[in-house]
Design a protein around this motif. Sequence first.
Motif: not given
Length: 322
Positions: A17-18, A20-22, A24-25, A52, A54
């Motif tokens: 998840p981390d 993906r979040q990075k 995506a940001a 991305l 999932e």
Amino acid sequence: MTAQEARILELHEAFEPDARQKIAAILAEGSVTQAQICRESGVSSGILSPWLQEKYRGDSQAVEAKLRTWLNARERKTQIASVLPVAPPWIETPTAEKITAVLAYAQMAGDVGCIYGGAGMGKTVTLRAYAENNPNVWVVEMHAAGAAVASALEEIAEAVGLRGLPSRAVRLHREIVKRLRGSEGLLIIDEAQHLRTGAIEAIRALHDATGVGLVLCGNESVYARLTGGSREATFAQLFSRLGKRLHLAKPNRADVLHLAAHYGVTDKAEQALLMEIAAKPGALRGVVKALRLAGMFAAGAGATAIGCEHIRAAWVDLGGAA
């Protein structure tokens, strides 16, 4: 499931998840595109997009590993970039002014010019700066693979916007002439020392057929080939057309002072040290590299300005003599 496999899965689930979040940001910032991430990470777009979202059903752990490597590399580059001074795209040094004068004359008069000298004198960046600021100027950088007639004409065709042409010299010549005639442009051949005799003559023929300005730029051998040995038999027609000729032997003091001022170096001791670096192989290019790295060293040491110790350390770190 073994304990080791369970631990891998635990780490996998914690990281995914981390990551993906990075990513995506980063994409949301607009600083990079998804296509760029794919090129730099080695993860194809067909894999990155579903990952991305999932929805990827393949080896997600292998994808994570590649993207983790990419993220770490990106963070390191960001850290370095925060203290590494930006290299100037172009500074109008006295030598750059001389180069520009040859280019402007050749374009205005539809004449042939020759700029030759050692590496690191700012030739290429000045050629490109002139092209960016003037209409119908084409810079063609030659290389060993494009030394023959047809391949050299292919490079020129690409530069002037002609694509998809057959690799036949006669057809290439004809289409390039159509493109250049009446343009009042300037054709700049950089790294011209790579060209074979036939290719140089083919380029001269383009000038004759179109009246566009032509500048040959490269190392010392460019002019030597036009003037020495059997010049009368091979390059007589081109040599007779040469207008302005510029020999760049070595950087002058004013060149170095212009570059030093860009990085805030104004003291005589530092300037003298940069003059010593400019006299070595690499010339002004070496000065810029040393100043950029010296700026990083100065920032790391908490110094407010670049000093001799930073310049010396940078030059040694770059492989120069202590």
